[in-house]
Design an enzyme around this catalytic site. Structure first.
Site, PDB file in Angstrom:
ATOM      1  CE1 TYR A  79      -3.774   4.699   3.017  1.00 42.14           C
ATOM      2  CE2 TYR A  79      -3.798   3.483   0.975  1.00 42.14           C
ATOM      3  CZ  TYR A  79      -4.172   4.570   1.704  1.00 42.14           C
ATOM      4  OH  TYR A  79      -4.949   5.528   1.116  1.00 42.14           O
ATOM      5  CD  GLU A  80       1.848   4.976   3.048  1.00 43.89           C
ATOM      6  OE1 GLU A  80       2.989   4.672   3.439  1.00 43.89           O
ATOM      7  OE2 GLU A  80       1.517   4.964   1.856  1.00 43.89           O
ATOM      8  N   GLY A  81       1.709   1.981   7.607  1.00 41.89           N
ATOM      9  CA  GLY A  81       1.830   1.623   9.025  1.00 41.89           C
ATOM     10  C   GLY A  81       0.459   1.461   9.626  1.00 41.89           C
TER      11      GLY A  81
END
Lengths: 598, 598
Positions: A440-442
């Protein structure tokens, strides 16, 4: 049952002795930040982590969140009470501005204590973590009225926040997003659409939830240029600040996840929900990136945190479990077998984790300090340099520390043998929880691309040149210091590899961009190895000097620091050569196969 | 939803063209094993895997096993029906002796089709897998009466088998085991004690369960010298072969595991259970190792199997998921974004998995062929050579392929982004299932120690010298073949690194055994990389020759094979240098810290 002890001594060594945080006393919030305050705050945070957060970690994983028929969501037993204690202690607002109820202390200190709290309960700490990201976006892009309306309650933790980016067909590529915003003429919008993977999207931990939602205003351009950011409160907020009607946003389902069961990860349905624009029409990405960058540093910390607690438990198990005899003869002849910590292969695992945890801790806090300097220094040049470094380090911290955090949770689980596979022992949870941080978050592949495609070339390579110069200068300055030459020589070799690969990208990616993509992951890890190697060399320098001066009250600690530093140089740094070789073989064999051939 | 297609074409390439299985037609069971039979059997196995086993895999994970109040255990829905079909097809006894109801076909063929079946449903395939290990032990160490009583029913799958080794305080170090056997004077024993982590220990898939149990006969010596192996049936077997009374063995609990939920992993309580000695008093370890070696090959296969199915699903997702644009310009301009398979970093993951799967398949089948030669050849010298190689390869196949299988499940999960973390997509199951293979049947650190401490020095290094000579000769023979020199040069370099590290152990581990332990894990992986590299060079040779001859009906397949071979040489083989460097830095930094300092 798992154990946890916050590594306070190591944090203080980094902050006081390696980073010399007292040198920044002239920056806002840093005035009182000396050894005494740091010791008091880290000790208190350790207590909250060990005694409040940690006791509900394993039970939170086993119990998970429950969505009721009315679409309300219940967090695991004990989560709300622990969160309340955390908020009442002022931890959520530790580095937030005082005018909104925060304590205005350094973000660096916030990072230091967050490490403990996340180790103790990663799923629980996501509730304040998302809130902090949302606060950052409102503070940077919100109107004064929006700040007054939302921020104080969020700093207090009575309201929490979320980030709503992802849709079923749209993750990395936000240009594809479809959630719609229709202007109502009164400055508000009606938001409709579905978001998925929304952490802390719905729960019973706070009185209100402030959703920050990316959507496309009717008639806006296609792609990322037509995306705006909206504040969508779960409960409408009346003029006097009291809570009003329920807004048109609800949790459609909880995701069934591999881990972080204690966090309510929701499908969120927006059905003509009232939203308020933040950061200007079609300027949503810029505002979102404030949250995102903050979140990426937080996620990097998650990697470190899980790596640390996994290591501690593996070490404890290895000291207690007896099985087999040492290769060099019995070490516990009075027992039927030796504790497995006598076996070199167990040591290999423990030392590997330890070297990355201690080096990673210095890396994370050094990066956090750049964030403080970038935001708080009164020297424009210093702000620029720190901001450059922060931008460069963010994808590396996120990508490398989360990969390593997961690897080390797996390694720690392996030390347990069969018991590591059994949920009650707690090691499976660390593996399952750590796994999400790589995604997550890239996803980490995106971090690698951000590093190579955006951060490297930014401003003509200014950030990367400055850092290479800094590390090169460190090696040069300490070259004649015999006690350090073992470290600087290896570091310099790693730096050379890194520079050569950087050069290779310059020469080979222009004509064929796939060469940059093909080597990006190796490059990110190589960069991480060198930066953590730099941290190790700096730590070794401090330790050598203090030991040489004699009479240190922490002699054993420093000697162990030097052993671990040497381990890192021996076993980890040589990896740069492999990464360089892989980069230089380029994209050809990767791209040749037809898509259907896979 | 996950997909699966058995890689039949690749199996046939390895068996027919790389290993030239027809050359062994003079060995028992090999007479009819030519391309036609292989094609028919692999196609039929593919059908069972895809249509019978695979459909109950994800549901089996989600449902898990249930222990009822009466201590009986229910396997997930559909498991028994699928197992019955598998047994009725004769798959369990494919390579078992015909006199006991088997088909007497090569173990190599059994391995080839087991790969598919395990890909399709690893948890389910553990039920027959353990049974096959138990059969092997009874065939090798049992009396004629024992063989007649148990083996036919086990080959038919109406009875299943288990291995009972581990106790709560005793895993790797079997010398610590406490389960007791008291002779009854009638040739039987009463067995009492507790065993844990017993796969397929209790379930409703078969009429009887034949437990093979390690225990210590009253008065036997301490340590491993006092361990005996017993047959303990769940139901007593009457003279006429019918089932009698329930024996004193029962499932005390199901373990709560991270994965393989469809397999009933049990705590087994033995309470004066009737058992029959097998393999002689205090000779339990030797008999157990027959099962164990068989099991280790099977577990290595599990690594390959999960790596394969994870790869297939990642490739499918990467072709379908659209997100972002290719670095070299849009590849699907008619869509809003390109399929993510255009991105080099996605290719890096896919190619890495593919290279290990195809190379690992050749490695596994080549190793299985050594087992056939060792057991079936009429040439004593050939048997010795094959047996040497089998012993040497067993820890490498187990250790390396299971580490890689897990890594690749994680890699495939990463390709899915957020969806990879959601259970319904199936990728989490592969990660969780693959994880156990690194642990059971000897944790991979133990495999590394077995390799360095036992298999290397055995018979004065005869096995390793023979293999080094074989690989060296291959490089030499093909040196002047220009089309192959790219492969042989890199392979030779890897072999040199491996030989240098082998030499380093000889020179540095005698005086300081910890140096062997410290480098054992790196050595095992280095060895695996070189052996799989050897497989790749052999496959490249076949592919080059067939392409050069022209008019191949499988031209695309062979060209892709060569691209993947080059990828392996470019990206994987260079790792040997890193492993060598690490080995040569020895044990010092690992062993210096005091145990309490961790």
């Amino acid at each position: 049952m798992p154990v946890f002890k916050a590594p306070v001594q190591d944090t203080l060594f980094v902050l006081n002795d390696v980073l010399g945080i007292e040198r920044y006393a002239n920056m806002p919030g840093f005035a009182d930040v000396g050894p005494d305050l740091l010791e008091a705050i880290t000790a208190e945070a350790a207590k909250v982590a060990e005694e409040v957060m940690f006791p509900v970690n394993l039970s939170g994983d086993q119990e998970g969140c429950v969505r009721n028929h009315d679409a309300s969501v219940k967090a695991p037993k004990g989560f709300k009470a622990a969160f309340d204690q955390y908020c009442q202690g002022g931890w959520l607002g530790l580095s937030m501005p005082e005018e909104f109820g925060g304590q205005g202390l350094p973000y660096t200190l916030h990072s230091a204590v967050s490490e403990y709290l996340i180790s103790a309960n990663m799923a629980l700490m996501m509730y304040p973590g998302l809130t902090q990201g949302a606060i950052a976006a409102i503070l940077e892009h919100g109107s004064d009225a929006q700040k007054q309306t939302y921020v104080p309650n969020m700093v207090a933790g009575t309201w929490t926040g979320t980030m709503n980016l992802t849709e079923p067909h749209c993750g990395t590529d936000l240009g594809l997003l479809r959630t719609k915003a229709v202007p109502q003429g009164d400055g508000s919008y009606k938001i409709s659409g579905q978001k998925i993977f929304i952490s802390a999207g719905e729960h019973d931990m706070s009185d209100n939830i402030i959703h920050l939602v990316l959507a496309r205003i009717e008639g806006a351009p296609e792609g990322t240029k037509g995306i705006s950011l909206f504040i969508v409160p779960k409960f409408m907020v009346n003029e006097d600040g009291s809570l009003g009607a329920r807004n048109g946003v609800s949790c459609g389902a909880l995701e069934h996840k591999m881990g972080i069961h204690g966090n309510a990860t929701c499908v969120m349905n927006y059905d003509d929900a009232t939203g308020y624009l933040i950061g200007g029409e079609n300027k949503g990405l810029a505002a979102m990136f404030v949250m995102m960058n903050e979140a990426r540093l937080g996620v990097g910390l998650q990697g470190l945190s899980i790596g640390e607690i996994a290591y501690q438990n593996a070490a404890q198990y290895a000291r207690e479990r007896i099985q087999g005899r040492s290769l060099s003869g019995p070490k516990a002849p009075n027992l039927k077998a030796d504790p497995i910590i006598v076996h070199p292969d167990i040591r290999r695992a423990l030392m590997t984790m330890r070297a990355f945890n201690e080096g990673g801790r210095a890396f994370a806090l050094w990066t956090a300090l750049q964030s403080d300097i970038a935001h708080r220094s009164d020297d424009a040049k210093a702000r620029e340099t720190a901001s450059d470094l922060l931008g460069l380090m963010t994808p590396i911290l996120k990508g490398v520390m989360t990969d390593k955090g997961f690897d080390h949770a797996v390694m720690a689980q392996q030390v347990y043998g069969g018991h590591g596979y059994i949920e009650e022992w707690g090691m499976s949870q660390y593996v399952r929880d750590a796994r999400i941080a790589m995604i997550y978050e890239g996803a980490n592949g995106i971090q690698a691309l951000d590093l190579v495609g955006r951060k490297l070339p930014a401003n003509g390579g200014r950030a990367v040149m400055a850092l290479f110069n800094e590390i090169g200068a460190f090696c040069e300055e300490n070259r004649s210091n015999e006690a350090l030459s073992g470290f600087t020589k290896v570091l310099k070799k790693g730096l050379n590899d890194l520079q050569a690969s950087t050069m290779w990208f310059m020469q080979n990616a222009m004509a064929k961009p796939d060469n940059a993509g093909a080597g990006s992951y190796d490059y990110m890890h190589m960069f991480g190895i060198v930066v953590i190697g730099y941290m190790w060399a700096r730590m070794a320098k401090v330790a050598e000097a203090e030991l040489a001066a004699g009479n240190s009250p922490r002699e054993d600690y420093l000697k162990n620091k030097l052993i671990t530093a040497r381990f890192y140089m021996d076993k980890v740094m040589p990896e740069t050569a492999l990464r360089k070789t892989r980069i230089e073989t380029g994209a050809d064999t990767m791209m040749e196969l037809a898509a259907e051939a896979f």
